[in-house]
Structures are given as C-alpha cells and as structure tokens.
Design a protein around this motif. Structure first.
Motif, PDB file in Angstrom:
ATOM      1  N   GLN A   1      23.294   6.383  -4.798  1.00  0.00           N
ATOM      2  CA  GLN A   1      23.263   5.132  -4.053  1.00  0.00           C
ATOM      3  C   GLN A   1      22.435   5.318  -2.795  1.00  0.00           C
ATOM      4  O   GLN A   1      22.366   6.415  -2.230  1.00  0.00           O
ATOM      5  N   LEU A   2      21.797   4.236  -2.371  1.00  0.00           N
ATOM      6  CA  LEU A   2      20.945   4.274  -1.187  1.00  0.00           C
ATOM      7  C   LEU A   2      21.694   3.658  -0.015  1.00  0.00           C
ATOM      8  O   LEU A   2      22.187   2.537  -0.103  1.00  0.00           O
ATOM      9  N   ILE A   3      21.800   4.405   1.078  1.00  0.00           N
ATOM     10  CA  ILE A   3      22.434   3.862   2.277  1.00  0.00           C
ATOM     11  C   ILE A   3      21.426   3.842   3.421  1.00  0.00           C
ATOM     12  O   ILE A   3      20.463   4.627   3.441  1.00  0.00           O
ATOM     13  N   GLN A   4      21.675   2.966   4.359  1.00  0.00           N
ATOM     14  CA  GLN A   4      20.795   2.810   5.517  1.00  0.00           C
ATOM     15  C   GLN A   4      21.428   3.490   6.724  1.00  0.00           C
ATOM     16  O   GLN A   4      22.553   3.168   7.121  1.00  0.00           O
ATOM     17  N   THR A   5      20.725   4.440   7.312  1.00  0.00           N
ATOM     18  CA  THR A   5      21.177   5.063   8.553  1.00  0.00           C
ATOM     19  C   THR A   5      20.471   4.360   9.723  1.00  0.00           C
ATOM     20  O   THR A   5      19.578   3.541   9.511  1.00  0.00           O
ATOM     21  N   PRO A   6      20.826   4.664  10.969  1.00  0.00           N
ATOM     22  CA  PRO A   6      20.114   4.047  12.097  1.00  0.00           C
ATOM     23  C   PRO A   6      18.630   4.388  12.140  1.00  0.00           C
ATOM     24  O   PRO A   6      17.853   3.672  12.773  1.00  0.00           O
ATOM     25  N   PHE A   7      18.230   5.469  11.422  1.00  0.00           N
ATOM     26  CA  PHE A   7      16.839   5.920  11.512  1.00  0.00           C
ATOM     27  C   PHE A   7      16.097   5.923  10.179  1.00  0.00           C
ATOM     28  O   PHE A   7      14.947   6.334  10.095  1.00  0.00           O
ATOM     29  N   GLY A   8      16.743   5.509   9.129  1.00  0.00           N
ATOM     30  CA  GLY A   8      16.061   5.522   7.839  1.00  0.00           C
ATOM     31  C   GLY A   8      17.035   5.332   6.690  1.00  0.00           C
ATOM     32  O   GLY A   8      18.179   4.901   6.864  1.00  0.00           O
ATOM     33  N   GLU A   9      16.555   5.684   5.494  1.00  0.00           N
ATOM     34  CA  GLU A   9      17.369   5.562   4.292  1.00  0.00           C
ATOM     35  C   GLU A   9      17.709   6.937   3.733  1.00  0.00           C
ATOM     36  O   GLU A   9      16.939   7.884   3.909  1.00  0.00           O
ATOM     37  N   LYS A  10      18.855   7.019   3.060  1.00  0.00           N
ATOM     38  CA  LYS A  10      19.291   8.285   2.497  1.00  0.00           C
ATOM     39  C   LYS A  10      19.955   8.028   1.152  1.00  0.00           C
ATOM     40  O   LYS A  10      20.834   7.167   1.022  1.00  0.00           O
ATOM     41  N   GLU A  11      19.547   8.798   0.134  1.00  0.00           N
ATOM     42  CA  GLU A  11      20.215   8.723  -1.165  1.00  0.00           C
ATOM     43  C   GLU A  11      21.444   9.623  -1.149  1.00  0.00           C
ATOM     44  O   GLU A  11      21.368  10.778  -0.731  1.00  0.00           O
ATOM     45  N   VAL A  12      22.564   9.084  -1.578  1.00  0.00           N
ATOM     46  CA  VAL A  12      23.807   9.845  -1.639  1.00  0.00           C
ATOM     47  C   VAL A  12      24.406   9.679  -3.027  1.00  0.00           C
ATOM     48  O   VAL A  12      24.087   8.736  -3.751  1.00  0.00           O
ATOM     49  N   ARG A  13      25.264  10.606  -3.397  1.00  0.00           N
ATOM     50  CA  ARG A  13      25.943  10.536  -4.700  1.00  0.00           C
ATOM     51  C   ARG A  13      27.406  10.214  -4.453  1.00  0.00           C
ATOM     52  O   ARG A  13      28.136  10.982  -3.813  1.00  0.00           O
TER      53      ARG A  13
END
Length: 217
Positions: free
Chosen positions: A56-68
């Motif tokens: 899944q793709l989440i939005q951080t304050p500085f960008g995007e990160k794929e997490v499982r």
C-alpha cells in the motif's frame, strides 16, 4: 496441526513465563495479569508473520512510501474468564480484529475426576471466510477448545484457524491436533509434560482465572 512452541528459543518471553509460574510473584494479581497481557502481545507478533500482506502507498509529510500491510479479516475469540488478560494482550497488537467471547467451564456431575465442558455464554460475529483465533491461556485436556470450536461452527466456516495458549500439556496438544483441521496452527509459549487425572497441568502455574481475578465459589 502445526505447533509453534515459542519457549524453545530464548527471548524476553522467558522472564514473563518465569514470573507467571513463580508462586511468590503470583501473589500480585496485577503483575500476573500484566504478564499474561505481555505474552499475548508476543503471541500476536509471532502469529502475525503467518498473515497475508499487500503493498500500500502512504503519504508522509515529505513524500510517498510503499508499505506492506495485513489484509486478512481476523476474529479473536477468548474463553472467559481466564482468557481476558490474554485477550487484552492479543488485541493490543491485533487491534483491527473483530471480537468474540465464550464461557466454558468444567462440570463434575458426580464429584469425581470425570467432567464435561459446559458452554453457557456465547457472542461472536460472522466467521465465514475469516481467520479465527481461539485463545485459551491453559490448554490442559483440550476439551474446552474442542467444545468452543463446535459452538462456533454455527457462525460460519473460517478460512483458517489459529489456537493461542500460554501453557499446554503434551496430552492436550495431542488431543486438539486430532480434532481440528490439519492446517490449524497452535501458537503456544510452553508445553509441560504432565496432566493429572483431574486435568491440571504440571508443573503448570495453577488456576489462571483465580490468579487473575481472585478465587471463585
């Protein structure tokens, strides 16, 4: 049945188990409940490794990160009353799980060693195609889990079943392995060698319900 005997490997679990068994530490019921809860958290963590995960793709304050993240629907069912502290620990980690509760107790009709397991109270969601976690801190004879499983069948067919216990007897583990589906997993902190004629685990720890909440009539 696939058995995961956690105490075969050294970890912080060793200390929590030692305190659960120690009759001096047991005098502090709050400490006993907290150790049950901690062990529930460890069981949850180890069990979680067997689940399905999706990217899944989440939005951080500085960008995007794929997490499982886990995508399995879970139902956590505990046996009252001894199972409450363990349930709390499991739910600390499996906080998105649905919850079920069932009361089951040993009835000795003739005041002998022979007993039957009576199921009185039962509340559960639909189990169809979900992962069912049956939690009972003491797996002694295995008859309680067997009867709980029978009662739950009216609520649908789970996709998979996992049993979670703190201490079991070798005889109890063998008993449930023959009465649950072959692909059932048992996650258990420790397994003791002796089961008495009255159904007590030795060396065990005593009555988990009484140690958590006080003696009953």
């Amino acid at each position: 049945m696939i058995v995961h005997h956690l105490n075969k490997k050294n970890s912080l679990l060793n200390r929590f188990m030692a305190e659960l068994r120690d009759q001096e530490v047991q005098k502090d019921s709050m400490r006993f409940r907290r150790n049950m809860e901690r062990i529930g958290e460890i069981l949850s963590y180890e069990f979680s490794k067997s689940l399905s995960y999706q990217e899944q793709l989440i939005q951080t304050p500085f960008g995007e990160k794929e997490v499982r993240l886990n995508s399995d629907p879970l139902v956590l069912c505990s046996v009252l009353r001894a199972g409450l502290p363990l349930h709390h620990g499991l739910l600390n980690y499996l906080d998105k799980a649905e919850n079920a509760f069932i009361s089951a107790y040993r009835h000795h009709p003739d005041d002998t060693d022979e007993f039957e397991v009576i199921v009185k109270y039962f509340a559960a969601p639909n189990l169809q195609d979900k992962i069912l976690l049956l939690a009972d801190p003491m797996l002694a004879t295995g008859k309680t889990l067997e009867n709980v499983y029978r009662a739950l069948k009216s609520h649908g067919q789970p996709k998979k079943i996992h049993l979670l216990s703190v201490i079991g007897s070798e005889k109890g583990v063998s008993y449930v392995s023959k009465r649950f589906p072959e692909d059932t997993h048992l996650w258990i902190a420790d397994i003791d060698p002796v089961l008495t004629s009255k159904g007590y685990i030795v060396p065990g720890l005593g009555d988990a319900g009484d140690l958590s909440f006080g003696e009953k009539l």
